[in-house]
Design a protein around this motif. Structure first.
Motif, mmCIF file in Angstrom:
data_model
loop_
_atom_site.group_PDB
_atom_site.id
_atom_site.type_symbol
_atom_site.label_atom_id
_atom_site.label_comp_id
_atom_site.label_asym_id
_atom_site.label_seq_id
_atom_site.Cartn_x
_atom_site.Cartn_y
_atom_site.Cartn_z
ATOM 1 N N GLY A 66 -2.414 -6.873 -16.669
ATOM 2 C CA GLY A 66 -1.208 -6.075 -16.863
ATOM 3 C C GLY A 66 -0.178 -6.199 -15.759
ATOM 4 O O GLY A 66 0.757 -5.397 -15.685
ATOM 5 N N ALA A 67 -0.297 -7.208 -14.902
ATOM 6 C CA ALA A 67 0.626 -7.373 -13.769
ATOM 7 C C ALA A 67 2.046 -7.666 -14.268
ATOM 8 O O ALA A 67 2.243 -8.191 -15.365
ATOM 9 C CB ALA A 67 0.144 -8.504 -12.865
ATOM 10 N N PRO A 68 3.059 -7.325 -13.456
ATOM 11 C CA PRO A 68 4.451 -7.537 -13.877
ATOM 12 C C PRO A 68 4.800 -8.996 -14.136
ATOM 13 O O PRO A 68 5.683 -9.296 -14.943
ATOM 14 C CB PRO A 68 5.270 -6.977 -12.700
ATOM 15 C CG PRO A 68 4.338 -6.067 -11.977
ATOM 16 C CD PRO A 68 2.972 -6.631 -12.163
ATOM 17 N N TYR A 69 4.127 -9.918 -13.433
ATOM 18 C CA TYR A 69 4.421 -11.337 -13.603
ATOM 19 C C TYR A 69 3.126 -12.119 -13.774
ATOM 20 O O TYR A 69 2.060 -11.689 -13.341
ATOM 21 C CB TYR A 69 5.206 -11.878 -12.402
ATOM 22 C CG TYR A 69 6.525 -11.176 -12.213
ATOM 23 C CD1 TYR A 69 7.606 -11.438 -13.050
ATOM 24 C CD2 TYR A 69 6.684 -10.229 -11.213
ATOM 25 C CE1 TYR A 69 8.806 -10.772 -12.898
ATOM 26 C CE2 TYR A 69 7.880 -9.554 -11.056
ATOM 27 C CZ TYR A 69 8.936 -9.829 -11.895
ATOM 28 O OH TYR A 69 10.123 -9.163 -11.756
ATOM 29 N N GLN A 70 3.267 -13.279 -14.421
ATOM 30 C CA GLN A 70 2.105 -14.112 -14.731
ATOM 31 C C GLN A 70 2.271 -15.502 -14.121
ATOM 32 O O GLN A 70 3.319 -16.137 -14.277
ATOM 33 C CB GLN A 70 1.955 -14.246 -16.254
ATOM 34 C CG GLN A 70 0.844 -15.187 -16.679
ATOM 35 C CD GLN A 70 0.828 -15.442 -18.176
ATOM 36 O OE1 GLN A 70 -0.021 -16.178 -18.677
ATOM 37 N NE2 GLN A 70 1.755 -14.838 -18.900
ATOM 38 N N LEU A 71 1.253 -15.941 -13.406
ATOM 39 C CA LEU A 71 1.172 -17.319 -12.938
ATOM 40 C C LEU A 71 0.346 -18.091 -13.957
ATOM 41 O O LEU A 71 -0.840 -17.807 -14.146
ATOM 42 C CB LEU A 71 0.519 -17.377 -11.552
ATOM 43 C CG LEU A 71 0.138 -18.770 -11.039
ATOM 44 C CD1 LEU A 71 1.368 -19.656 -10.862
ATOM 45 C CD2 LEU A 71 -0.645 -18.671 -9.731
ATOM 46 N N HIS A 72 0.980 -19.049 -14.616
ATOM 47 C CA HIS A 72 0.286 -19.822 -15.654
ATOM 48 C C HIS A 72 0.143 -21.264 -15.200
ATOM 49 O O HIS A 72 1.141 -21.927 -14.884
ATOM 50 C CB HIS A 72 1.059 -19.769 -16.971
ATOM 51 C CG HIS A 72 0.412 -20.555 -18.080
ATOM 52 N ND1 HIS A 72 -0.828 -20.229 -18.592
ATOM 53 C CD2 HIS A 72 0.819 -21.664 -18.746
ATOM 54 C CE1 HIS A 72 -1.151 -21.098 -19.534
ATOM 55 N NE2 HIS A 72 -0.175 -21.977 -19.639
ATOM 56 N N LEU A 73 -1.083 -21.760 -15.145
ATOM 57 C CA LEU A 73 -1.362 -23.155 -14.807
ATOM 58 C C LEU A 73 -1.257 -23.950 -16.104
ATOM 59 O O LEU A 73 -2.185 -23.995 -16.903
ATOM 60 C CB LEU A 73 -2.751 -23.292 -14.179
ATOM 61 C CG LEU A 73 -3.044 -22.319 -13.016
ATOM 62 C CD1 LEU A 73 -4.433 -22.586 -12.442
ATOM 63 C CD2 LEU A 73 -1.975 -22.422 -11.933
ATOM 64 N N ALA A 74 -0.079 -24.552 -16.301
ATOM 65 C CA ALA A 74 0.241 -25.124 -17.603
ATOM 66 C C ALA A 74 -0.489 -26.429 -17.885
ATOM 67 O O ALA A 74 -0.899 -26.691 -19.016
ATOM 68 C CB ALA A 74 1.755 -25.347 -17.709
ATOM 69 N N ARG A 75 -0.636 -27.266 -16.856
ATOM 70 C CA ARG A 75 -1.282 -28.562 -17.087
ATOM 71 C C ARG A 75 -1.815 -29.114 -15.767
ATOM 72 O O ARG A 75 -1.178 -28.996 -14.729
ATOM 73 C CB ARG A 75 -0.289 -29.571 -17.680
ATOM 74 C CG ARG A 75 -0.928 -30.881 -18.139
ATOM 75 C CD ARG A 75 0.100 -31.831 -18.703
ATOM 76 N NE ARG A 75 1.050 -32.266 -17.691
ATOM 77 C CZ ARG A 75 1.977 -33.210 -17.889
ATOM 78 N NH1 ARG A 75 2.090 -33.762 -19.076
ATOM 79 N NH2 ARG A 75 2.799 -33.556 -16.916
#
Length: 204
Positions: A66-75
């Motif tokens: 539920g954090a305000p921002y998301q770090l997404h490891l896309a590839r």
């Protein structure tokens, strides 16, 4: 003895320049302005995802959905190529390149920024010691993945909640402008008079 790559030298130089300090064995500390992050990855079971989560938590970041921002490891990609050969034209040394594309997204999954980190490493190949080759390659990959997460930490160190808030406002404004333009085009089409089939084909 396994051949050591040159990553350690470059990493030590970067650490001195960026003010990082060692904590324990092979881990780094950084003063991150972002104290809350959701972390996800295209490969949800990959080692890099676990390494990044652990790295953030070790640096005081609360990692939760539920954090305000998301770090997404896309590839995450690995490239291997031969860089030297024996007298019999067999590969003697390989270069490994690891690329990690990552994104910062809003809580509503809106893309705020995207970037990439990359590391390189080398290992030798002994045709008489295939098991040793695999062990060295795996060790190099482990070291490279650790440096990859450390580079990512350096990038995140430069981000603040205020910067991300501004990026989110810009992204929302752009999305709203695109939605308004689409609605205006739809309304314009709806307001145009429609020709009947009889009008469209004049009587001969």
């Amino acid at each position: 003895m396994l051949k050591r790559n040159l990553l350690v030298i470059g990493l030590a130089t970067l650490l001195g320049a960026c003010g990082f300090q060692l904590r324990g064995t092979g881990s780094l500390t950084a003063d991150l302005a972002l104290k809350e992050l959701n972390v996800s990855a295209r490969n949800a079971y990959g080692e890099t995802l676990n390494d990044v989560r652990e790295m953030l938590q070790n640096n005081g970041v609360r990692v939760y959905p539920g954090a305000p921002y998301q770090l997404h490891l896309a590839r995450e990609d690995e490239t291997r190529r031969a860089v030297s050969f024996t007298s019999s034209a067999r590969a003697a040394e390989y270069e490994l390149i690891l690329d990690l594309d990552y994104e910062i997204r809003s809580q509503k999954d809106m893309l705020l920024l995207s970037d990439k980190v990359q590391v390189q490493g080398f290992y030798t190949k002994d045709n008489n010691n295939l098991i040793g080759n695999d062990q060295e390659a795996n060790q190099i990959r482990s070291e490279m993945r650790r440096e990859l997460t450390q580079q990512l930490l350096m990038r995140l160190q430069n981000l603040t909640p205020e910067q991300l808030e501004l990026l989110q406002q810009t992204a929302e404004a752009k999305a709203q402008a695109e939605a308004d333009a689409l609605e205006a085009a739809r309304q314009q089409q709806a307001d145009q008079p429609q020709q009947s089939p009889i009008q469209a084909f004049p009587v001969q």
